[in-house]
Motif scaffolding. Structure first.
Motif, PDB file in Angstrom:
ATOM      1  N   ASP A 104       0.818  -1.217   0.000  1.00  0.00           N
ATOM      2  CA  ASP A 104       0.000   0.000   0.000  1.00  0.00           C
ATOM      3  C   ASP A 104       0.849   1.263   0.000  1.00  0.00           C
ATOM      4  O   ASP A 104       0.429   2.315  -0.456  1.00  0.00           O
ATOM      5  CB  ASP A 104      -0.920   0.023   1.231  1.00  0.00           C
ATOM      6  CG  ASP A 104      -2.023  -1.015   1.117  1.00  0.00           C
ATOM      7  OD1 ASP A 104      -2.328  -1.384  -0.021  1.00  0.00           O
ATOM      8  OD2 ASP A 104      -2.554  -1.433   2.156  1.00  0.00           O
ATOM      9  N   PHE A 105       2.035   1.135   0.568  1.00  0.00           N
ATOM     10  CA  PHE A 105       2.899   2.315   0.648  1.00  0.00           C
ATOM     11  C   PHE A 105       3.395   2.747  -0.725  1.00  0.00           C
ATOM     12  O   PHE A 105       3.803   3.881  -0.892  1.00  0.00           O
ATOM     13  CB  PHE A 105       4.088   2.052   1.575  1.00  0.00           C
ATOM     14  CG  PHE A 105       3.734   2.211   3.032  1.00  0.00           C
ATOM     15  CD1 PHE A 105       3.834   3.451   3.634  1.00  0.00           C
ATOM     16  CD2 PHE A 105       3.290   1.129   3.779  1.00  0.00           C
ATOM     17  CE1 PHE A 105       3.500   3.603   4.967  1.00  0.00           C
ATOM     18  CE2 PHE A 105       2.959   1.278   5.105  1.00  0.00           C
ATOM     19  CZ  PHE A 105       3.054   2.517   5.710  1.00  0.00           C
TER      20      PHE A 105
ATOM     21  N   ASP B  50       1.612   3.143  -3.337  1.00  0.00           N
ATOM     22  CA  ASP B  50       0.674   4.180  -3.757  1.00  0.00           C
ATOM     23  C   ASP B  50       0.950   5.477  -3.014  1.00  0.00           C
ATOM     24  O   ASP B  50       0.916   6.569  -3.561  1.00  0.00           O
ATOM     25  CB  ASP B  50      -0.774   3.752  -3.471  1.00  0.00           C
ATOM     26  CG  ASP B  50      -1.151   2.536  -4.310  1.00  0.00           C
ATOM     27  OD1 ASP B  50      -0.477   2.331  -5.334  1.00  0.00           O
ATOM     28  OD2 ASP B  50      -2.104   1.828  -3.932  1.00  0.00           O
ATOM     29  N   MET B  51       1.226   5.314  -1.716  1.00  0.00           N
ATOM     30  CA  MET B  51       1.463   6.494  -0.884  1.00  0.00           C
ATOM     31  C   MET B  51       2.684   7.266  -1.382  1.00  0.00           C
ATOM     32  O   MET B  51       2.673   8.489  -1.482  1.00  0.00           O
ATOM     33  CB  MET B  51       1.692   6.040   0.557  1.00  0.00           C
ATOM     34  CG  MET B  51       1.776   7.162   1.568  1.00  0.00           C
ATOM     35  SD  MET B  51       1.878   6.459   3.215  1.00  0.00           S
ATOM     36  CE  MET B  51       2.122   7.922   4.191  1.00  0.00           C
TER      37      MET B  51
END
Lengths: 845, 272
Positions: free
Chosen positions: A143-144, A146-147
């Motif tokens: 997910d990171f 995307d971050m």
């Protein structure tokens, strides 16, 4: 006279403006390249061995997991538990904790620098496998990605760095009696906090706190002196390059000056401070002495050659070559290191010596009545071959450092080799081009000069072995000198202690001594503990073994001094024992590792819930790896060998089961200092290779196996003499002088090549040993003495250095120059007379 | 103090980030007014949740913890009980927290360690310290008093993932707040629709670090916006020091079996 070199000499004379212009253009490009690409790497790691990849990988692993392993140590003498002292300490603590300055290399590690230079960084340490009951899950941390992508696209721009924002601190942590952890159990409450929270408000409160703190063994030797008359601030920063660390050391010193007073006497120790202060001393010595040395060289050459061209040309050759070499090295990604400091000495040895030989022949030709242009061409023709071979042997000697396991030494060898090769180029281009500007000067030589004292001395020395008795005497004395020198050389010891380079009254030396006598020491070793069992480093079996190992380590006695050297240790054990005691209402009998695994796991939960930040420095988040920091007194490098053996024996004794954990010693000081012994072996092999290669070159140069082998005798004698001198004067081999043998070989070989080349040329032509020796004396005898005087004077200037290491270096090189000269004017003729007989001259080819 | 923080944290996604409709128009440009509205929202009650905490360090090492939690409001504040579900060696270790609304009053916390067979009170800790080794601090979890900050509107028409928001800078206006939070300043991207932060960037004084927090997977439950996932990472220069994921795996409000009489030491020692 070599026709090719002579033709080259003529070419240069005819195209002197082209040569000068070409030199200027290349030098200008080199200066631009130097400005753009030069990088200084004076980091301690630059001197760590790259051969033992495991040792490096372990250190990198430690840094991955726990950050920087060294710290600035500020020692403050005074009445620690007086209110006044504590208030001042509190202010100083806050100021250091808030220290902010622009650090361009903040976060940069050796690995980053290696990558930037296109080098392969050390391989990561591969820990032994650890059983896990958890099945590998999908990468939730994806997910990171995307971050990160979002952050790069944010409208407000700056997502990296602090931008123009001010106010942050570059300091990771400051630990002192002000904020050191106190874990206690009071009235059924677990309280993990600071000892000085709340801060004492009265003298009585401060004294009472002092009594309690002095009784805590985890504080004494770490942040508190054994007698309570000294406390320490441990200032740990993020990684940074050495030049920034030096600036930080200056900034810390400036802050300390504001607080300094009779009741608050400050000193700085710790590896970064020691490195910074050594650098500072060395730089100030080098800048001053190199300048004086150069002036002295210039003055001597002016005195000898009586003309600006004679004085400046050799130095110009050296300077231009050095600029080219350093620029080329910078462009090729090689940094300037502490080791590079000795290169100017090499360049001067080679550049000046070769130039002096050529000028000596040139002025002799002028004195013999040749025109300026003919004299230049003949001088190049006459000295071109020996100059080539002296340069070649020196290049080979320098390249032999490739065998050293320390990258900085290998790079120094490569840069040095480049410089020497370029000095050769400039000696054959720039020097003759400059000499064309000489109109009438004989460069200090009179047209009808008879023998002066110098010539008389050389003739006497060379002629001493002319008669059989003198020859026997010369050989006997040389043999006795060799035997005595070898005897003392055999007593040489390896003993590397950078502190011994500094006069004891210097603040850095005093601070380290103070840390040794009043605190637990200023040096540190870390143990990297990898838990291999189900509970990782939270395993109660490991905790119990570590507790035994802790006692064992604290009991270590240095065999050389008979002193206990370990002042303190910090590890998970402290957390476990403190928390256990606190959860049992402060009962001291519970200051121990608990009995069961369940209790151990629970104690960690209790501590993590109270103050997890302290755990970060002690174990990784997944509890797979922990560290123990051992604070110890300053040890010279070879003492680390027995200490390591002791540590490894202890680890094997108390933790034989590798399925519980594996433990390795590491840390910057440890890695650096354990390198030294290995380095000596490396350099011996470098020297061996250089010796063999140079012998082969001598044989090729002289086209004579016998003469080539004979030549190595006067080459080796000065080396034996200088090593013998070191043994006799009790000068140990350390990092500052371990290349002395190779430098000595370079100097000795140069003298021998000049002498034997001229001898060989004449002997081949005329077949007379005596005439050959006389011819050689005429062509290079005077130059040999002159170069030796110039070089010895230049190096003896270092005797005025502040640092003992530089004094010794100057003394040893200066003496080597003299020993090499003596060997060549006394021993070489004796050997030639012994091994060669007169024969019929062969036809000139 | 720390108990209050922890109580807020476990319900972080619930109480901190719920977004009732408050009277702030999308065209509002007064940053202080917007932040006051964000901070002043009501909190859910009688909550049960299951939370997964994951931390990854710069070397790629990971740690996971799962806790079960219950929380309830009481006149002076909020009580919370949480129990470690995994890893196995700390299973059934429990925490009881009492968080007082009155900031001057120290919060209470008790820890139950099965091996000791009794609960132990834990003293208040440092607010700027890491919460259980994550990238979030205790201060991150607590409700901040808007009076302690100077707010500045950086962009009244910013957007975050296509969602209209205000970009607001918050800078502590007193040393106490600056020390407690450990931040020099923060930038918040506040959703105009949900009236809750979607992203926070914080300048960490110690070590000149930057912290990025992203609120993800926002869902509406029982009419309340709930953040199901919080991503946080701490950077120093280009290096990411650590990353944290807090995932709310299960959450339910107004649960009848969450009763006031269960929030005491005796019940803590019996488990949930």
């Amino acid at each position: 006279m070599n026709p090719a070199y002579r033709a080259w000499g003529r070419f240069v004379v005819r195209h002197r403006w082209l040569v000068i212009l070409g030199t200027l253009v290349v030098t200008a490009l080199a200066v631009m390249g130097l400005k753009k690409y030069v990088r200084v790497d004076n980091s301690i790691e630059a001197f760590a061995s790259t051969k033992d990849g495991d040792v490096q990988a372990l250190l990198e692993q430690f840094r991955d997991d726990f950050g920087r392993d060294d710290a600035f140590l500020v020692l403050i003498e005074g009445d620690v538990f007086s209110l006044n002292y504590l208030k001042k300490l509190d202010q100083l603590h806050k100021e250091l904790a808030g220290l902010n300055m622009e650090i361009p290399s903040l976060g940069q590690r050796k690995r980053d620098r290696d990558l930037a230079r296109g080098r392969t960084p050390v391989a990561r340490y591969v820990p032994p496998p650890r059983p896990s009951k958890v099945e590998p899950a999908k990468d939730e941390f994806a997910d990171f990605d995307d971050m990160d992508a979002d952050m790069a696209n944010t409208a407000n721009g700056d997502t990296e760095g602090w931008g123009d924002e001010a106010g942050g601190s570059i300091v990771d942590e400051v630990i002192s009696v002000i904020n050191v952890r106190r874990t206690r159990g009071v009235d059924g409450t677990l309280d993990v906090g600071d000892w000085m929270d709340p801060f004492p408000t009265t003298e009585a409160e401060a004294r009472a706190l002092g009594t309690e703190m002095k009784a805590d063994s985890t504080l004494v030797g770490r942040v508190l002196g054994q007698a309570g008359d000294l406390s320490a601030l441990v200032v740990r920063t993020h990684f940074m390059a050495e030049e920034d660390s030096n600036r930080l050391n200056t900034a810390i010193s400036e802050i300390l000056t504001k607080y300094e007073g009779p009741d608050f006497r400050t000193h700085t120790a710790g590896l970064p401070a020691l490195g910074a202060q050594l650098n500072e001393l060395m730089l100030s010595d080098m800048q001053g002495l190199f300048g004086y040395g150069l002036l002295l060289l210039l003055g001597t050459m002016f005195f000898l050659f009586r003309h600006p061209l004679g004085a400046f040309s050799p130095l110009l050759v050296v300077a231009v070559s050095a600029i080219w070499a350093f620029a080329l090295a910078a462009v090729l990604g090689m940094p300037f290191t502490m080791m590079s400091n000795i290169l100017p000495a090499f360049f001067i040895c080679v550049g000046v010596a070769d130039s002096v030989h050529i000028i000596s022949v040139y002025r002799q030709m002028r004195a013999d009545g040749l025109s300026n242009d003919d004299a230049i061409a003949d001088a190049i023709g006459s000295s071109g071959v020996p100059v080539f071979y002296t340069s070649l042997t020196t290049v080979m000697g320098l390249l032999s450092f490739e065998f050293a396991s320390v990258e900085a030494i290998g790079e120094m060898g490569r840069t040095g080799g480049l410089g020497v090769a370029l000095a050769w180029v400039n000696t054959l281009t720039l020097l003759p081009a400059l000499l064309t500007f000489n109109k009438k000067s004989l460069m200090g030589l009179k047209a009808a000069q008879g023998s002066d004292r110098l010539d008389a001395y050389v003739k006497h020395a060379v002629g001493l072995s002319g008669a059989p008795r003198g020859r026997a005497l010369t050989l006997a004395v040389s043999s006795v000198i060799a035997v005595v020198a070898l005897y003392f050389a055999s007593t040489l010891r390896v003993w590397h202690n950078p502190l011994s380079w500094v006069p004891p009254e210097k603040s850095v030396a005093q601070a380290v001594m103070m840390a040794d006598t009043k605190l637990g020491g200023a040096s540190q070793i870390q143990l990297l503990v990898r838990g291999t069992g189900e509970y990782g480093v939270k395993d109660v079996r490991l905790a119990k073994a570590l507790a035994q190992l802790d006692v064992y380590i604290r009991g270590y006695v240095d065999a050389k001094t008979g002193d206990k050297v370990v002042g303190n240790t910090i590890s998970l054990l402290d957390v476990l024992r403190e928390t256990n005691r606190a959860l049992h209402n402060g009962q001291h009998e519970h200051y121990r590792v608990p009995d069961t695994q369940e209790e151990t796991s629970h104690l960690f939960v209790a501590f993590e819930n109270s103050d997890p930040s302290d755990l970060k420095r002690l174990m990784t988040i997944d509890a797979s790896t922990a560290q123990m920091t051992i604070t110890l007194k300053w040890l010279e490098a070879t003492s680390y060998g027995p200490l390591t053996e002791y540590l490894e024996a202890g680890i094997a004794k108390f933790l034989p089961d590798k399925t519980v954990a594996v433990i390795h010693p590491t840390g910057s000081a440890y890695v650096l200092l354990t390198t030294v012994s290995a380095l000596i072996g490396d350099l011996l092999s470098s020297f061996g290779v250089a010796f063999v290669v140079i012998t082969l070159i001598m044989i090729v140069l002289l086209r004579d196996l016998k003469l080539g082998l004979v030549a190595m005798v006067p080459n080796l004698l000065p080396i034996a003499m200088i090593l013998g001198f070191m043994g006799m004067a009790n000068i140990p081999i350390d990092m500052a002088n371990l290349m002395i043998a190779s430098i000595a070989l370079g100097i000795a070989v140069d003298d021998t090549i000049h002498f034997l080349h001229h001898f060989k040329v004449h002997y081949d032509e005329h077949g007379s040993v005596e005439d050959g020796i006389a011819y050689s004396v005429k062509h290079c005898g005077r130059a040999l003495v002159l170069t030796s005087i110039i070089l010895a004077a230049g190096f003896f200037v270092y005797l005025a250095a502040t640092m003992y290491s530089l004094q010794r270096f100057g003394l040893l090189i200066g003496l080597t120059v003299i020993f090499a000269l003596l060997a060549d004017i006394y021993l070489t003729p004796a050997l030639l007379r012994l091994t060669y007989k007169d024969r019929v001259a062969k036809a000139r080819s | 103090m720390s108990t209050r923080i922890r109580a807020h944290w476990l319900l972080g996604s619930l109480c901190l980030l719920t977004a009732p409709a408050l009277a702030v128009a999308p065209g509002e440009t007064d940053a202080a007014k917007i932040m006051a509205a964000v901070q002043a929202r009501p909190e859910g009650n009688r909550t049960k949740s299951r939370v997964l905490m994951m931390v990854k360090d710069s070397a790629g090492r990971e740690r996971k913890r799962v806790v079960q939690s219950r929380a309830i409001d009481f006149p002076e504040g909020r009580k919370q009980m949480m129990l470690f579900e995994s890893p196995a060696d700390v299973r059934n270790t429990g925490l009881l927290s009492v968080d007082y609304d009155d900031g001057k009053k120290d919060d209470d916390q008790w820890l139950y360690l099965p091996s000791l067979r009794k609960s132990t009170r834990i003293a208040a800790g440092d607010k700027s310290g890491s919460f259980m080794g994550t990238d979030l601090t205790f201060a991150d979890m607590t409700t901040q008093d808007p009076r302690d900050y100077a707010y500045k509107m950086l962009d009244a028409n910013a957007s975050e993932g296509g969602e209209a928001c205000w970009l607001i800078e918050a800078r502590p206006n007193n040393d106490k707040t600056a020390t407690e939070t450990g931040y020099v300043k923060t930038e918040l991207c506040v959703s105009k629709d949900k009236l809750m932060p979607l992203r926070i960037k914080a300048w960490v004084k110690e070590g000149k670090k930057l912290k990025f927090i992203k609120f993800d997977d926002i869902q509406k439950l029982n009419g309340i916006w709930v953040v199901k996932k919080i991503l946080a990472q701490t950077k120093r220069g280009d290096e990411v020091e650590s990353k944290t994921i807090i995932a709310i795996q299960e959450v339910a409000f107004d649960q009848p079996d969450v009763k006031m009489e269960d929030f005491n030491q005796r019940r803590l020692e019996q488990g949930l």
